[in-house]
Design an enzyme around this catalytic site. Structure first.
Site, short mmCIF file in Angstrom:
data_model
loop_
_atom_site.label_atom_id
_atom_site.label_comp_id
_atom_site.label_asym_id
_atom_site.label_seq_id
_atom_site.Cartn_x
_atom_site.Cartn_y
_atom_site.Cartn_z
N ARG A 176 -6.62 1.16 17.54
CA ARG A 176 -7.16 1.31 16.20
C ARG A 176 -8.13 0.15 16.05
O ARG A 176 -9.06 0.06 16.84
CB ARG A 176 -6.04 1.36 15.14
CG ARG A 176 -6.53 2.01 13.84
CD ARG A 176 -5.45 2.17 12.79
NE ARG A 176 -5.08 0.90 12.17
CZ ARG A 176 -4.18 0.78 11.20
NH1 ARG A 176 -3.57 1.85 10.74
NH2 ARG A 176 -3.90 -0.40 10.69
N LYS A 191 0.82 -1.23 0.00
CA LYS A 191 0.00 0.00 0.00
C LYS A 191 0.84 1.27 0.00
O LYS A 191 0.40 2.30 -0.48
CB LYS A 191 -0.93 0.00 1.21
CG LYS A 191 -0.19 0.22 2.52
CD LYS A 191 -1.12 0.32 3.72
CE LYS A 191 -0.32 0.66 4.95
NZ LYS A 191 -0.83 0.10 6.18
C1 LIG Z 1 0.14 -0.45 6.92
C2 LIG Z 1 -0.06 -1.69 7.69
C3 LIG Z 1 1.00 -2.59 7.85
C4 LIG Z 1 2.40 -2.33 7.33
O1 LIG Z 1 3.04 -1.36 8.09
P1 LIG Z 1 4.59 -0.95 7.81
O2 LIG Z 1 4.89 0.00 8.91
O3 LIG Z 1 4.63 -0.31 6.46
O4 LIG Z 1 5.39 -2.18 7.86
C5 LIG Z 1 0.74 -3.76 8.54
N1 LIG Z 1 -0.48 -4.03 9.04
C6 LIG Z 1 -1.52 -3.19 8.92
C7 LIG Z 1 -2.84 -3.54 9.49
C8 LIG Z 1 -1.34 -1.97 8.23
O5 LIG Z 1 -2.37 -1.13 8.13
#
Ligand SMILES: *Cc1c(COP(=O)(O)O)cnc(C)c1O
Length: 356
Positions: free
Chosen positions: A131, A36
């Site tokens: 969250r 993402k």
């Molecule tokens: C964005 C996200 C991640 C990845 O996080 P990073 O800090 O880019 O490794 C993992 N789990 C969830 C639920 C996320 O929203």
């Protein structure tokens, strides 16, 4: 050169992806790499897949659909707890989703049954970041509800930290998740395949050898694309931090006072700027702005340059202390941190250049 240009060094991302995959393999962790942060741009996705990774994750179903249409045999996890309105697509395209709300899981089950499918989910548990996720005391009730649904297979529990509340992953909150998984297994006499323990910020426990061995999935984005754990502000040893470079073009270069002349109100973004009087300064205006990039996540690569601020379309750089020669038309380069990569890959106004 067309500008602004985001220069993406695919070889560095490949190195980082292999490094993280090895680290996780050595710890019996089935890692998924999160796409993402760069809008699942295909050249980057392909680089990661060609580095030996076949398990990806994204928060946006549109990204998952796009990649699955081009690389059908990839496994994809949807990591934003899903909407009712996207259930059909999620069931068709995502192999696993993270879920927390019983009413929504029920809708997913009904649609899966109608399609003759079983959809795999990981139940999110909130260990303190506030969250997504059910509170620990409500886990058993929620699981009881899920196990009654014919279209759903519960394959694990997961948690997210370091995002909203800024709560850090610790041995304690990781162990809490392990205990919740064992409680579920004992109480319902079932086996859960995964404990999905977190994201990049959890790798620090792994690197120190302190992550409970039961945690067997991580969802990692930032470490692969930026070699950084921004929740701690640390660069991770052995990884590249400069896979993403922004090149922007100077459109005005003049010496001006450092304090505005006239009465100061709110700027275009609702903030009241404060100015330090440093006398006359040499300033460059670059042709990029907040519509394209979160400027707070940029670091100029020329020595002595300081970002003063930006509006939607103009970035102001103080170059009084730079030794490098800068002229109208010069290109100034920046290292990009996470939110800069996120915004730059999203902006249609930014040219992308992929370097092998
Ligand atoms: C964005 C996200 C991640 C990845 O996080 P990073 O800090 O880019 O490794 C993992 N789990 C969830 C639920 C996320 O929203």
């Amino acid at each position: 050169m067309d500008t602004p240009e985001l220069e993406v060094h695919l070889n560095k991302i490949a190195h980082n992806a292999k490094f993280i995959k090895n680290l996780c393999d050595n710890n019996q962790i089935d890692v998924c790499i999160v796409t993402k942060g760069f809008c699942a741009r295909m050249p980057i996705v392909k680089t990661i897949v060609n580095s030996g990774i076949n398990f990806l994750a994204d928060s946006r179903i549109q990204n998952i659909i796009k990649v699955k249409n081009q690389i059908p045999d990839i496994r994809y996890m949807l990591i934003r707890i899903p909407k009712i309105s996207e259930a059909k697509d999620v069931i068709q395209y995502a192999d696993i989703s993270l879920q927390s709300q019983l009413e929504i899981i029920k809708v997913y089950s009904d649609i899966a049954v109608a399609k003759g499918k079983i959809h795999e989910i990981i139940l999110m548990v909130d260990v303190g970041d506030l969250r997504e996720g059910v509170m620990p005391e409500n886990v058993l009730d929620t699981v009881e509800g899920i196990l009654k649904m014919e279209g759903i297979r519960l394959i694990g529990v997961g948690t997210n930290v370091g995002c909203y509340g800024g709560v850090m992953p610790t041995v304690e909150n990781s162990e809490a998740l392990v205990k919740i998984k064992k409680d579920i297994e004992e109480y319902f006499d079932i086996e859960l395949k995964y404990i999905s323990g977190g994201s990049t910020c959890t790798t620090k426990l792994l690197l120190k050898g302190r992550l409970p061995k039961e945690i067997n999935n991580l969802r990692i984005g930032e470490a692969v694309i930026l070699g950084e754990d921004s929740t701690d502000g640390i660069f991770i040893d052995g990884l590249y931090q400069d896979a993403f470079i922004l090149n922007a073009e100077v459109v005005e270069l003049m010496t001006k006072p450092s304090v505005p002349i006239g009465e100061v109100g709110y700027d275009a973004f609702g903030c009241k700027p404060v100015f330090l009087d440093k006398g006359m300064r040499k300033r460059a205006i670059l042709s990029i702005g907040r519509q394209d990039v979160r400027i707070e996540a940029l670091t100029p690569l020329i020595k002595g340059a300081e970002i003063l601020g930006a509006s939607s379309d103009h970035l102001l750089l103080d170059i009084t202390d730079c030794t490098e020669k800068i002229a109208p038309g010069s290109i100034v380069s920046f290292r990009c941190a996470y939110s800069a990569v996120l915004t730059l890959t999203t902006s249609p106004y930014v040219y992308k250049k992929y370097v092998e």
